[in-house]
Design a protein around this motif. Structure first.
Motif, PDB file in Angstrom:
ATOM      1  N   SER A 107      57.924  -0.159  46.191  1.00 47.35           N
ATOM      2  CA  SER A 107      58.101  -1.002  45.141  1.00 47.35           C
ATOM      3  C   SER A 107      56.938  -0.842  44.237  1.00 47.35           C
ATOM      4  O   SER A 107      55.781  -0.916  44.656  1.00 47.35           O
ATOM      5  N   SER A 109      56.484  -3.063  42.053  1.00 42.10           N
ATOM      6  CA  SER A 109      55.709  -4.383  41.891  1.00 42.10           C
ATOM      7  C   SER A 109      54.719  -4.578  42.823  1.00 42.10           C
ATOM      8  O   SER A 109      53.684  -5.354  42.668  1.00 42.10           O
ATOM      9  N   GLN A 112      51.595  -2.658  42.107  1.00 39.40           N
ATOM     10  CA  GLN A 112      50.863  -3.071  41.028  1.00 39.40           C
ATOM     11  C   GLN A 112      49.863  -4.137  41.557  1.00 39.40           C
ATOM     12  O   GLN A 112      48.818  -4.480  40.965  1.00 39.40           O
ATOM     13  N   LYS A 113      50.198  -4.725  42.642  1.00 42.72           N
ATOM     14  CA  LYS A 113      49.222  -5.656  43.277  1.00 42.72           C
ATOM     15  C   LYS A 113      47.898  -5.001  44.004  1.00 42.72           C
ATOM     16  O   LYS A 113      47.176  -5.639  44.654  1.00 42.72           O
TER      17      LYS A 113
END
Length: 125
Positions: A107, A109, A112-113
């Motif tokens: 993923s 998203s 990105q963390k």
């Protein structure tokens, strides 16, 4: 096959610090905030060759050696030196990705963390 207990990778020291970090209040906050599981594959010289895998589980708040059983939210592959640069904040993860110094599966998203902020600030290595 290398001996699984000993590692020549500099990344191992960072993973050991991360284990301790996740036991602290700051580490527990991180687990609450992120709640994702990352697998990090680190290779001595070339991505994908002789890699060692670590799981940084920010759901349970632990770091383990070896591949994740199941499907991690995101998997990153690095060369040892590049992982150290990203984890210590010397190289931006986006830049590492664009240069091909970091590969991502899973993923975006979740990926990105994954920032240098999740790693403990390095004491002198």
């Amino acid at each position: 096959m290398s001996n699984s207990n000993s590692s020549d990778l500099k990344s191992t020291a960072i993973m050991e610090q991360m284990k301790i970090h996740l036991g602290t209040d700051a580490g527990k906050e991180l687990t609450k905030k992120i709640g994702l599981v990352y697998q990090i594959n680190v290779s001595p010289k070339k991505i994908g060759i002789d890699e060692e895998s670590y799981v940084v589980d920010l759901k349970k708040g632990e770091v383990t050696k070896g591949p994740y059983e199941g499907k991690p939210d995101a998997t990153f592959s690095f060369k040892d030196d590049d992982f150290v640069k990203v984890a210590t904040g010397k190289m931006n993860p986006q830049m590492a990705f664009m240069r091909g110094a970091m590969r991502i599966k899973g993923s975006l998203s979740a990926a990105q963390k994954f920032t240098p902020d999740i790693f403990p600030k390095p004491s002198k290595l």
